[in-house]
Scaffold this motif. Sequence first.
Motif, PDB file in Angstrom:
ATOM      1  N   SER A   1      11.638  23.759  54.901  1.00 17.30           N
ATOM      2  CA  SER A   1      11.702  24.923  55.514  1.00 17.30           C
ATOM      3  C   SER A   1      13.170  25.025  56.063  1.00 17.30           C
ATOM      4  CB  SER A   1      10.902  24.856  56.891  1.00 17.30           C
ATOM      5  OG  SER A   1      11.311  23.728  57.725  1.00 17.30           O
ATOM      6  N   MET A   2      13.971  23.913  56.083  1.00 18.71           N
ATOM      7  CA  MET A   2      15.538  23.969  56.177  1.00 18.71           C
ATOM      8  C   MET A   2      16.138  24.730  54.879  1.00 18.71           C
ATOM      9  SD  MET A   2      16.490  20.303  57.764  1.00 18.71           S
ATOM     10  CE  MET A   2      18.082  20.748  57.942  1.00 18.71           C
TER      11      MET A   2
ATOM     12  N   ILE B   1      25.514  26.524  62.886  1.00 22.04           N
ATOM     13  CA  ILE B   1      24.116  26.111  62.745  1.00 22.04           C
ATOM     14  C   ILE B   1      23.460  25.891  63.951  1.00 22.04           C
ATOM     15  CG2 ILE B   1      22.478  24.850  61.755  1.00 22.04           C
ATOM     16  CD1 ILE B   1      24.512  23.964  59.671  1.00 22.04           C
TER      17      ILE B   1
ATOM     18  N   ASP C   1      15.950  28.698  54.806  1.00 26.34           N
ATOM     19  CA  ASP C   1      16.605  29.397  56.049  1.00 26.34           C
ATOM     20  C   ASP C   1      18.331  29.280  55.571  1.00 26.34           C
ATOM     21  OD1 ASP C   1      16.727  29.394  59.662  1.00 26.34           O
ATOM     22  OD2 ASP C   1      18.544  29.690  58.195  1.00 26.34           O
TER      23      ASP C   1
ATOM     24  N   LEU D   1      20.585  27.224  57.832  1.00 24.93           N
ATOM     25  CA  LEU D   1      20.073  25.989  58.113  1.00 24.93           C
ATOM     26  C   LEU D   1      20.465  24.903  56.852  1.00 24.93           C
ATOM     27  CD1 LEU D   1      16.791  25.585  60.063  1.00 24.93           C
ATOM     28  CD2 LEU D   1      19.102  24.479  60.458  1.00 24.93           C
ATOM     29  N   ARG D   2      20.194  25.605  55.539  1.00 25.26           N
ATOM     30  CA  ARG D   2      20.267  24.859  54.362  1.00 25.26           C
ATOM     31  C   ARG D   2      21.458  23.912  54.178  1.00 25.26           C
ATOM     32  NH1 ARG D   2      20.126  27.991  48.758  1.00 25.26           N
ATOM     33  NH2 ARG D   2      18.287  27.785  48.995  1.00 25.26           N
TER      34      ARG D   2
ATOM     35  N   ASN E   1      13.692  20.892  63.255  1.00 24.57           N
ATOM     36  CA  ASN E   1      13.149  21.052  61.795  1.00 24.57           C
ATOM     37  C   ASN E   1      11.993  19.726  61.339  1.00 24.57           C
ATOM     38  OD1 ASN E   1      14.376  23.631  60.784  1.00 24.57           O
ATOM     39  ND2 ASN E   1      15.878  22.378  61.523  1.00 24.57           N
TER      40      ASN E   1
ATOM     41  N   LEU F   1      21.535  20.454  54.940  1.00 21.19           N
ATOM     42  CA  LEU F   1      20.984  19.360  53.633  1.00 21.19           C
ATOM     43  C   LEU F   1      22.070  19.015  52.979  1.00 21.19           C
ATOM     44  CD1 LEU F   1      17.891  21.449  52.450  1.00 21.19           C
ATOM     45  CD2 LEU F   1      17.781  19.477  54.153  1.00 21.19           C
TER      46      LEU F   1
ATOM     47  N   VAL G   1      18.825  18.647  62.537  1.00 22.43           N
ATOM     48  CA  VAL G   1      17.778  18.327  61.903  1.00 22.43           C
ATOM     49  C   VAL G   1      16.526  18.136  62.676  1.00 22.43           C
ATOM     50  CG1 VAL G   1      19.024  17.292  59.886  1.00 22.43           C
ATOM     51  CG2 VAL G   1      18.203  15.811  61.524  1.00 22.43           C
TER      52      VAL G   1
ATOM     53  N   LEU H   1      20.279  28.054  65.589  1.00 22.78           N
ATOM     54  CA  LEU H   1      19.104  27.272  66.204  1.00 22.78           C
ATOM     55  C   LEU H   1      18.631  27.623  67.588  1.00 22.78           C
ATOM     56  CD1 LEU H   1      19.187  23.856  64.592  1.00 22.78           C
ATOM     57  CD2 LEU H   1      17.582  25.534  64.233  1.00 22.78           C
TER      58      LEU H   1
ATOM     59  N   ARG I   1      12.106  19.657  55.384  1.00 24.13           N
ATOM     60  CA  ARG I   1      13.297  19.766  54.568  1.00 24.13           C
ATOM     61  C   ARG I   1      13.150  21.289  53.893  1.00 24.13           C
ATOM     62  NH1 ARG I   1      13.087  14.389  55.723  1.00 24.13           N
ATOM     63  NH2 ARG I   1      14.786  13.319  55.839  1.00 24.13           N
TER      64      ARG I   1
END
Length: 472
Positions: free
Chosen positions: A298-299, A379, A302, A305-306, A347, A309, A344, A383, A296
């Motif tokens: 690493s998400m 997103i 980014d 990507l965040r 990741n 969350l 997710v 990716l 999480r």
Amino acid sequence: MAATPKSFFDAAGAAIADTELHRKLESASARHLDHFAHVRAEFAPYEAERDAARQIKQDAISRLDELLIELTTNLEKRGCKVFFAETAEQARDYIVDLARRIEAKRIVKGKSMTTEEIELNPALTAAGMEVVETDLGEYIVQLRGEGPSHIITPAIHLSKEDIGHLFEDKLAFPYTDEPEKLTLAARDKLREIFLSADLGITGANFAIAETGTIVVVENEGNGRLSSTLPDTFVAVMGIEKVIPRMTDVSHFLEILARTATGQKLTTYTSFITGPRRDGELDGPREMHVVILDHGRSSMLADPVLREALNCIRCGACLNVCPVYRRIGGHAYQSTYPGPIGSIVSPNLFGSAAGYLPFASTLCGACRDVCPVKIDIPRILLHLRWKETEANRPLKWPGPLGRARSGARRFARMARHPRTMRFFSKLGAFMLRPFARAGWIRRMPAPFSNWTRLRDFPRPRPRRRARPARDDG
Ligand code: SF4
């Protein structure tokens, strides 16, 4: 995770051919969406609550470190033991060690995708303990020896007849397809298991930093029983589940049940603030909270990507996804299927799941339905770009692989107008004998796959552009 593009492609192909699976998925998804449309229409502040929830999440994610410290301090003040697990293995080991220390023989679990993610059940079983899923859907898939196929409705791929046969086979319960009787059969079985369990484990929908409270939202009461009956209780949560204040919870409760199950509110919402205190009659004597990173951070690092969350795991994006509705959850071969799973999973489980962002039509239905307005297609594209940048060209098997290499060849040709014109004319000329009444019903190889399922319009000679007429 041993899944590969080929195994995904095979599993998806088998699911596409399974018309009975489509019937079950379509009827369950349509029911969900119907209920959702109804409860949404009668709740005027829905959009305002959506915005409020998104804002709270964005704020929480932007100062996660600070909130996690506050949460930990308050959990410990209330008598909880807190363990930060960087990896799935660390989280598993902590819980298995704890279960060994208290000599747990029987463990009850409330529904928790995070414990699925860390593969907790096999670890506890390998350590010689009996682990029983107590959410009805989870119990059903556990009896079948499989994982959940939806993050909210784990047994969405099964009919009541399937469950009747399963209970007859595994529980020696006389066959019936009446849902009430089947539910009572599971309830009878689970009650005696609850009363003899040594350890209870649940997930956490939210964790309130201000008070050190774990919030568990569910419909069957099994989460409440798992967290109160056994002497020891463990809540397992991802780092993103923390929210700042107690007053924030109501905004999420207004949207979570509506989008997840089409209810105004779930039947049980438990606020668990520490173990049993002196003078209290019930609750666990020992409470642990395992806070999991597992990719999480690493998400979070980014900037695109965040946003993922913010997810509150309502499952609505699965219900509207044309891909999920066609292939179901198991074909994704990841704990988290559907649109949010495709984001997710790479990741959490590494590049082995790098094929999942490509398993989408990017139609945008997931973005429209998401209660916290996550821009899922954006997103997914990000990716895909990352996967390509990482120079890990995916080797898609079968017709899809051929289609991709064909598209690459076409792209090369299209960069040269003269070559393009030449091959267009040649193609039109060669296809002319196959045309009837303006359509080609069967093209020769290697294009025959196209006309297997649809007709192709007869290529027409290109008209030269005429200068505009001056009628004035
Ligand atoms: S991405 Fe949005 S719609 Fe999908 S599970 Fe998460 S919160 Fe629900």
